[in-house]
Design a protein around this motif. Structure first.
Motif, PDB file in Angstrom:
ATOM      1  N   GLY A  61       0.797  -1.222   0.000  1.00 22.18           N
ATOM      2  CA  GLY A  61       0.000   0.000   0.000  1.00 22.18           C
ATOM      3  C   GLY A  61       0.824   1.264   0.000  1.00 22.18           C
ATOM      4  N   TYR A  62       2.156   1.155   0.029  1.00 27.62           N
ATOM      5  CA  TYR A  62       3.034   2.327   0.033  1.00 27.62           C
ATOM      6  C   TYR A  62       3.475   2.688  -1.383  1.00 27.62           C
ATOM      7  N   ARG A  63       3.449   3.975  -1.685  1.00 30.10           N
ATOM      8  CA  ARG A  63       4.027   4.488  -2.923  1.00 30.10           C
ATOM      9  C   ARG A  63       5.483   4.839  -2.651  1.00 30.10           C
ATOM     10  N   VAL A  64       6.386   4.327  -3.509  1.00 27.97           N
ATOM     11  CA  VAL A  64       7.811   4.538  -3.309  1.00 27.97           C
ATOM     12  C   VAL A  64       8.457   5.022  -4.605  1.00 27.97           C
ATOM     13  N   ARG A  65       9.672   5.483  -4.460  1.00 27.14           N
ATOM     14  CA  ARG A  65      10.519   5.773  -5.623  1.00 27.14           C
ATOM     15  C   ARG A  65      11.839   5.025  -5.453  1.00 27.14           C
ATOM     16  N   LEU A  66      12.443   4.670  -6.577  1.00 26.23           N
ATOM     17  CA  LEU A  66      13.703   3.930  -6.560  1.00 26.23           C
ATOM     18  C   LEU A  66      14.860   4.892  -6.352  1.00 26.23           C
ATOM     19  N   VAL A  67      15.786   4.510  -5.477  1.00 29.10           N
ATOM     20  CA  VAL A  67      16.877   5.412  -5.094  1.00 29.10           C
ATOM     21  C   VAL A  67      18.239   4.904  -5.549  1.00 29.10           C
ATOM     22  N   HIS A  68      18.519   3.631  -5.360  1.00 29.46           N
ATOM     23  CA  HIS A  68      19.853   3.093  -5.667  1.00 29.46           C
ATOM     24  C   HIS A  68      19.701   1.600  -5.923  1.00 29.46           C
ATOM     25  N   PRO A  69      20.351   1.050  -6.952  1.00 32.90           N
ATOM     26  CA  PRO A  69      20.221  -0.391  -7.224  1.00 32.90           C
ATOM     27  C   PRO A  69      20.906  -1.239  -6.159  1.00 32.90           C
ATOM     28  N   LEU A  70      20.346  -2.420  -5.951  1.00 33.92           N
ATOM     29  CA  LEU A  70      20.921  -3.439  -5.085  1.00 33.92           C
ATOM     30  C   LEU A  70      21.311  -4.638  -5.945  1.00 33.92           C
ATOM     31  N   PRO A  71      22.106  -5.555  -5.434  1.00 29.52           N
ATOM     32  CA  PRO A  71      22.477  -6.729  -6.232  1.00 29.52           C
ATOM     33  C   PRO A  71      21.256  -7.559  -6.624  1.00 29.52           C
ATOM     34  N   TYR A  86      16.473  -5.665  -7.468  1.00 27.25           N
ATOM     35  CA  TYR A  86      16.097  -4.929  -6.261  1.00 27.25           C
ATOM     36  C   TYR A  86      16.686  -3.522  -6.289  1.00 27.25           C
ATOM     37  N   TRP A  87      15.976  -2.619  -5.629  1.00 25.47           N
ATOM     38  CA  TRP A  87      16.456  -1.256  -5.418  1.00 25.47           C
ATOM     39  C   TRP A  87      16.250  -0.862  -3.962  1.00 25.47           C
ATOM     40  N   ILE A  88      17.079   0.063  -3.487  1.00 30.46           N
ATOM     41  CA  ILE A  88      16.744   0.783  -2.270  1.00 30.46           C
ATOM     42  C   ILE A  88      15.613   1.741  -2.628  1.00 30.46           C
ATOM     43  N   CYS A  89      14.599   1.813  -1.772  1.00 28.18           N
ATOM     44  CA  CYS A  89      13.419   2.624  -2.076  1.00 28.18           C
ATOM     45  C   CYS A  89      13.113   3.583  -0.932  1.00 28.18           C
ATOM     46  N   ARG A  90      12.600   4.753  -1.314  1.00 27.26           N
ATOM     47  CA  ARG A  90      12.144   5.744  -0.331  1.00 27.26           C
ATOM     48  C   ARG A  90      10.652   5.966  -0.511  1.00 27.26           C
ATOM     49  N   LEU A  91       9.992   6.290   0.586  1.00 26.90           N
ATOM     50  CA  LEU A  91       8.569   6.541   0.542  1.00 26.90           C
ATOM     51  C   LEU A  91       8.278   7.842  -0.192  1.00 26.90           C
ATOM     52  N   VAL A  92       7.260   7.812  -1.045  1.00 25.69           N
ATOM     53  CA  VAL A  92       6.741   9.032  -1.654  1.00 25.69           C
ATOM     54  C   VAL A  92       5.685   9.637  -0.732  1.00 25.69           C
ATOM     55  N   GLU A  93       4.922   8.776  -0.081  1.00 25.52           N
ATOM     56  CA  GLU A  93       3.923   9.191   0.902  1.00 25.52           C
ATOM     57  C   GLU A  93       4.072   8.318   2.140  1.00 25.52           C
ATOM     58  N   ASP A  94       3.856   8.915   3.318  1.00 23.99           N
ATOM     59  CA  ASP A  94       3.994   8.170   4.567  1.00 23.99           C
ATOM     60  C   ASP A  94       2.839   7.210   4.816  1.00 23.99           C
ATOM     61  N   ASP A  95       1.683   7.525   4.257  1.00 26.64           N
ATOM     62  CA  ASP A  95       0.494   6.720   4.525  1.00 26.64           C
ATOM     63  C   ASP A  95       0.433   5.490   3.613  1.00 26.64           C
ATOM     64  N   SER A  96      -0.100   4.403   4.170  1.00 24.02           N
ATOM     65  CA  SER A  96      -0.259   3.174   3.406  1.00 24.02           C
ATOM     66  C   SER A  96      -1.736   2.822   3.290  1.00 24.02           C
ATOM     67  N   ALA A 271      17.757   5.917 -21.680  1.00 22.07           N
ATOM     68  CA  ALA A 271      18.267   6.801 -20.639  1.00 22.07           C
ATOM     69  C   ALA A 271      19.293   6.099 -19.773  1.00 22.07           C
ATOM     70  N   LEU A 272      20.149   6.893 -19.166  1.00 17.51           N
ATOM     71  CA  LEU A 272      21.091   6.418 -18.164  1.00 17.51           C
ATOM     72  C   LEU A 272      20.692   7.068 -16.845  1.00 17.51           C
ATOM     73  N   VAL A 273      20.352   6.230 -15.862  1.00 17.28           N
ATOM     74  CA  VAL A 273      19.967   6.729 -14.545  1.00 17.28           C
ATOM     75  C   VAL A 273      21.218   6.794 -13.679  1.00 17.28           C
ATOM     76  N   LEU A 274      21.518   7.987 -13.188  1.00 15.12           N
ATOM     77  CA  LEU A 274      22.701   8.209 -12.362  1.00 15.12           C
ATOM     78  C   LEU A 274      22.276   8.445 -10.920  1.00 15.12           C
ATOM     79  N   HIS A 275      22.928   7.755 -10.008  1.00 12.53           N
ATOM     80  CA  HIS A 275      22.690   7.935  -8.581  1.00 12.53           C
ATOM     81  C   HIS A 275      23.924   8.640  -8.027  1.00 12.53           C
TER      82      HIS A 275
END
Length: 287
Positions: A61-71, A86-96, A271-275
């Protein structure tokens, strides 16, 4: 006979803990009675970044965005070999909007130390270790810059107007629409483009889905000076907001040199996504 490969994607979603440190999100699946990270199979033709964000939303139920790739994690399942991006993800919204269901009946926010004890599978614990290594380097707080080459344009020989006015071909217009969920997966909130019609039209479908304004930057044109490119890159890296910069193939080598990376020759609409963090590129991925 080779095993069938089942493509899937997910992420380690993190947030700040109220007591300090961080917490990661785990899901419990009643069918398997296991604790794991949210993930799921890709739909046919679906890019894996889009899969990761969709599956996390469906399971938690959480909306997230991708931050950094994982193995990538690979393991055998009934019917083939499962490969999970897999990616490290951050919340876009706190509510689920989570409601217990047959697929996932429980969520837990836990510290990494507790997650290690609770996780059912060894490959998840190994993934957690990779995440903790990246956290130690503060890569979980990295920023995102998407370098995007405009989609396929009408050939020069078939267009009588000025080159800056040359529009996208039908194929390019379709690709521009396909980019919308990809840019959304990385949470793009700042949209910058060369003033040429073909670059503007490449990001227009995404602009239409947001409340963000399109920024035109002459320094992303073909043939700009190295000094102008350096100033453009400084401006692109200087914001916390995930950013896309739509440009032209001939401009890419100078952009790569200024960013101190060895980047690929991007196909039209790729595109090339740069972190990056503190002006330094930490990781990149091709989409």
């Amino acid at each position: 006979m080779a095993s069938r490969v089942i493509a899937a994607a997910g992420g380690i979603v993190w947030r700040k803990a109220s007591t300090g440190g961080i917490e990661v999100l785990l899901v419990h699946r009643p069918r398997y009675d296991d604790w794991t990270f949210p993930k799921g199979k890709a739909d046919e033709g679906e890019p894996l970044p889009v899969t990761a964000v969709r599956e996390i939303a469906e399971e938690t139920g959480y909306r997230v965005r991708l931050v950094h790739p994982l193995p990538e994690v690979t393991y055998r399942v009934r019917g083939g070999l499962k490969q999970v991006a897999y990616w490290i993800c951050r919340l876009v919204e706190d509510d689920s909007a989570f409601r217990p269901n047959r697929e996932v009946d429980k969520l837990r926010w836990v510290a990494p130390r507790e997650a290690r004890k609770r996780l059912t599978y060894a490959h998840d614990r190994t993934l957690l270790e990779s995440f903790e290594d990246l956290v130690a380097q503060k890569r979980h707080k990295s920023r995102t810059l998407v370098l995007l080459r405009h989609a396929k344009a009408v050939p020069r020989r078939d267009f009588d107007g000025a080159d800056d006015e040359r529009p996208l071909a039908a194929e390019g217009q379709d690709r521009a629409k396909e980019l919308v969920p990809l840019l959304s997966a990385f949470g793009v909130r700042r949209i910058v483009s060369s003033p040429a019609a073909r670059t503007v039209q490449t990001v227009d479908p995404y602009v239409a889905t947001t409340e963000e304004l399109l920024e035109l930057d002459d320094r992303l044109r073909e043939g700009t000076s190295r000094q102008q490119v350096e100033r453009a890159v400084e401006a692109l890296l200087g914001t916390k907001r995930p950013t896309v910069a739509c440009t032209h193939r001939p401009a890419l080598p100078d952009l790569y040199a200024t960013l101190d990376i060895s980047g690929p020759v991007l196909a039209a609409g790729h595109a090339l996504v740069l972190h990056h963090r503190k002006g330094r590129v930490l990781a990149s991925e091709l989409i």
